[in-house]
Motif scaffolding. Sequence first.
Motif, mmCIF file in Angstrom:
data_model
loop_
_atom_site.group_PDB
_atom_site.id
_atom_site.type_symbol
_atom_site.label_atom_id
_atom_site.label_comp_id
_atom_site.label_asym_id
_atom_site.label_seq_id
_atom_site.Cartn_x
_atom_site.Cartn_y
_atom_site.Cartn_z
ATOM 1 N N GLU A 1 0.847 -1.198 0.000
ATOM 2 C CA GLU A 1 0.000 0.000 0.000
ATOM 3 C C GLU A 1 0.880 1.244 0.000
ATOM 4 O O GLU A 1 1.844 1.325 0.756
ATOM 5 C CB GLU A 1 -0.912 0.014 1.227
ATOM 6 N N ARG A 2 0.530 2.213 -0.860
ATOM 7 C CA ARG A 2 1.363 3.408 -1.018
ATOM 8 C C ARG A 2 0.685 4.642 -0.433
ATOM 9 O O ARG A 2 -0.501 4.847 -0.612
ATOM 10 C CB ARG A 2 1.659 3.653 -2.501
ATOM 11 N N THR A 3 1.482 5.441 0.257
ATOM 12 C CA THR A 3 1.052 6.748 0.743
ATOM 13 C C THR A 3 2.095 7.759 0.297
ATOM 14 O O THR A 3 3.295 7.523 0.448
ATOM 15 C CB THR A 3 0.931 6.765 2.276
ATOM 16 N N MET A 4 1.638 8.883 -0.260
ATOM 17 C CA MET A 4 2.568 9.850 -0.833
ATOM 18 C C MET A 4 2.498 11.193 -0.108
ATOM 19 O O MET A 4 1.406 11.681 0.195
ATOM 20 C CB MET A 4 2.278 10.038 -2.326
ATOM 21 N N LEU A 5 3.662 11.746 0.169
ATOM 22 C CA LEU A 5 3.791 13.076 0.765
ATOM 23 C C LEU A 5 4.506 13.948 -0.254
ATOM 24 O O LEU A 5 5.687 13.729 -0.546
ATOM 25 C CB LEU A 5 4.592 12.999 2.072
ATOM 26 N N SER A 6 3.798 14.941 -0.788
ATOM 27 C CA SER A 6 4.314 15.677 -1.942
ATOM 28 C C SER A 6 4.622 17.136 -1.620
ATOM 29 O O SER A 6 3.821 17.816 -0.978
ATOM 30 C CB SER A 6 3.298 15.633 -3.093
ATOM 31 N N ASP A 7 5.770 17.584 -2.087
ATOM 32 C CA ASP A 7 6.133 18.999 -2.071
ATOM 33 C C ASP A 7 6.316 19.412 -3.528
ATOM 34 O O ASP A 7 7.302 19.035 -4.162
ATOM 35 C CB ASP A 7 7.430 19.200 -1.295
ATOM 36 N N PRO A 8 5.389 20.183 -4.112
ATOM 37 C CA PRO A 8 5.452 20.472 -5.541
ATOM 38 C C PRO A 8 6.646 21.309 -5.962
ATOM 39 O O PRO A 8 7.064 21.272 -7.125
ATOM 40 C CB PRO A 8 4.141 21.204 -5.826
ATOM 41 N N GLY A 9 7.208 22.093 -5.040
ATOM 42 C CA GLY A 9 8.369 22.904 -5.381
ATOM 43 C C GLY A 9 8.109 23.788 -6.595
ATOM 44 O O GLY A 9 7.111 24.505 -6.667
ATOM 45 N N ALA A 10 9.014 23.706 -7.573
ATOM 46 C CA ALA A 10 8.930 24.565 -8.759
ATOM 47 C C ALA A 10 7.677 24.310 -9.580
ATOM 48 O O ALA A 10 7.218 25.206 -10.313
ATOM 49 C CB ALA A 10 10.171 24.363 -9.632
ATOM 50 N N ASN A 11 7.090 23.117 -9.470
ATOM 51 C CA ASN A 11 5.862 22.836 -10.221
ATOM 52 C C ASN A 11 4.767 23.862 -9.922
ATOM 53 O O ASN A 11 3.970 24.206 -10.805
ATOM 54 C CB ASN A 11 5.328 21.437 -9.868
ATOM 55 N N ALA A 12 4.728 24.329 -8.690
ATOM 56 C CA ALA A 12 3.672 25.243 -8.265
ATOM 57 C C ALA A 12 3.819 26.637 -8.846
ATOM 58 O O ALA A 12 2.937 27.482 -8.657
ATOM 59 C CB ALA A 12 3.629 25.324 -6.739
ATOM 60 N N ALA A 13 4.931 26.889 -9.548
ATOM 61 C CA ALA A 13 5.138 28.216 -10.142
ATOM 62 C C ALA A 13 5.005 28.197 -11.660
ATOM 63 O O ALA A 13 5.286 29.204 -12.314
ATOM 64 C CB ALA A 13 6.509 28.758 -9.747
ATOM 65 N N LEU A 14 4.585 27.069 -12.237
ATOM 66 C CA LEU A 14 4.395 27.029 -13.687
ATOM 67 C C LEU A 14 3.381 28.095 -14.087
ATOM 68 O O LEU A 14 2.308 28.206 -13.500
ATOM 69 C CB LEU A 14 3.889 25.647 -14.114
ATOM 70 N N SER A 15 3.726 28.889 -15.101
ATOM 71 C CA SER A 15 2.879 30.016 -15.491
ATOM 72 C C SER A 15 2.527 29.931 -16.969
ATOM 73 O O SER A 15 3.181 29.207 -17.737
ATOM 74 C CB SER A 15 3.597 31.339 -15.216
ATOM 75 N N PRO A 16 1.496 30.664 -17.395
ATOM 76 C CA PRO A 16 1.150 30.680 -18.825
ATOM 77 C C PRO A 16 2.320 31.102 -19.711
ATOM 78 O O PRO A 16 2.422 30.643 -20.850
ATOM 79 C CB PRO A 16 0.002 31.689 -18.894
ATOM 80 N N GLU A 17 3.204 31.947 -19.197
ATOM 81 C CA GLU A 17 4.361 32.392 -19.981
ATOM 82 C C GLU A 17 5.363 31.264 -20.217
ATOM 83 O O GLU A 17 6.233 31.373 -21.093
ATOM 84 C CB GLU A 17 5.063 33.561 -19.278
ATOM 85 N N ASP A 18 5.259 30.183 -19.448
ATOM 86 C CA ASP A 18 6.178 29.051 -19.603
ATOM 87 C C ASP A 18 5.769 28.111 -20.738
ATOM 88 O O ASP A 18 6.508 27.162 -21.037
ATOM 89 C CB ASP A 18 6.233 28.227 -18.303
ATOM 90 N N ALA B 1 -1.639 28.208 -15.644
ATOM 91 C CA ALA B 1 -0.876 27.617 -16.746
ATOM 92 C C ALA B 1 -1.638 26.444 -17.349
ATOM 93 O O ALA B 1 -1.682 26.282 -18.586
ATOM 94 C CB ALA B 1 0.496 27.155 -16.256
ATOM 95 N N GLY B 2 -2.249 25.620 -16.499
ATOM 96 C CA GLY B 2 -3.031 24.495 -17.004
ATOM 97 C C GLY B 2 -4.214 24.942 -17.837
ATOM 98 O O GLY B 2 -4.471 24.412 -18.922
ATOM 99 N N LEU B 3 -4.930 25.951 -17.340
ATOM 100 C CA LEU B 3 -6.086 26.459 -18.077
ATOM 101 C C LEU B 3 -5.650 27.117 -19.388
ATOM 102 O O LEU B 3 -6.327 26.980 -20.412
ATOM 103 C CB LEU B 3 -6.851 27.459 -17.212
ATOM 104 N N ALA B 4 -4.516 27.802 -19.360
ATOM 105 C CA ALA B 4 -4.010 28.426 -20.584
ATOM 106 C C ALA B 4 -3.618 27.371 -21.611
ATOM 107 O O ALA B 4 -3.864 27.538 -22.816
ATOM 108 C CB ALA B 4 -2.801 29.314 -20.260
ATOM 109 N N ALA B 5 -3.013 26.269 -21.147
ATOM 110 C CA ALA B 5 -2.639 25.190 -22.064
ATOM 111 C C ALA B 5 -3.874 24.557 -22.700
ATOM 112 O O ALA B 5 -3.888 24.271 -23.906
ATOM 113 C CB ALA B 5 -1.824 24.131 -21.323
ATOM 114 N N LEU B 6 -4.911 24.355 -21.905
ATOM 115 C CA LEU B 6 -6.154 23.797 -22.450
ATOM 116 C C LEU B 6 -6.743 24.736 -23.504
ATOM 117 O O LEU B 6 -7.219 24.299 -24.552
ATOM 118 C CB LEU B 6 -7.164 23.556 -21.323
#
Length: 297
Positions: free
Chosen positions: A102-119, A146-151
């Motif tokens: 059984e897997r349990t995940m503890l996540s720190d998004p780091g730089a992922n959380a700063a992805l922007s539409p300009e990227d 950024a996700g919404l802009a990509a869509l």
Amino acid sequence: MTRVVVVGDLMTDAVARARFPLARASDTPAIVTMHGGGSGANIASWLAVEGSEVAFIGRRGADITGRNRDMELMGYGVDARLVMDPERPTGTCVVLVTHKGERTMLSDPGANAALSPEDLPRDLFTQGGHLHMSGYTLICEGSRDAGLAALDLARRAGMSISVDCASSAPVERTGAEPFLEWTHGVKLLFANADQAKVLTGREEPDAAAKVLTAWFPQVVVKLNKEGALWYTNSRSEPVRVPAETVDRVVDGTGAGDAFAAGFLPSWLNGKPPSDALAAGNALAAKCIANLGARPRL
């Protein structure tokens, strides 16, 4: 061949596999390994290894782990379009695996959380391509624009689009209604049984898939050991394909990502849903058994 553009998360996974039941507030012997990870990067890597033309859009830190992840992606054959964040570290996920798997995940998004539409490199959003979006990009408030802009870019370019639900607990915290609103009109949704339940409130995967076709023309629900199902509202019953038998289970981390990477090329080439499901199950089994080249990115 359809080029796949993946927008999503890039992580380093610290995987701790406990050899015995967890001794809470004490010590438990474990095997600890470090790998490239992130749902979006995993899918991009599997697609490339299996022969697809794929680009990955993401963000990494200005650290050695970010450089390693960048090099690994390129080594797998991915056109890696990573923006280097000068302040945030590369994302990290601690994966705790019990002695029963059984897997349990503890996540720190780091730089992922700063992805922007300009990227988002505009040259990747072209007619005839396919966009695959990791749900983590939409769930995380920092990368949501950024996700919404990509869509939006993909829709304007006439690309087909698929979205993966990512993980049930974050979707539940975010709320089913916002997630469905952000992704409404996407052609294909990937979810596992727990994620489908969070989005619809339906216990049975068949019933959940049927409800989800009110938002998505096609829905795939991953069922772990039971395989997977595909459903569209023009059918009375879903298409089901059982999972492949695995002689040895080495590690299930990333198996759902491998499934999506196996499914997409067949689906994009117009193969029957049963063939695409079988291809997804085959790659998931390969991932679980650690057979051959196994991207962990």
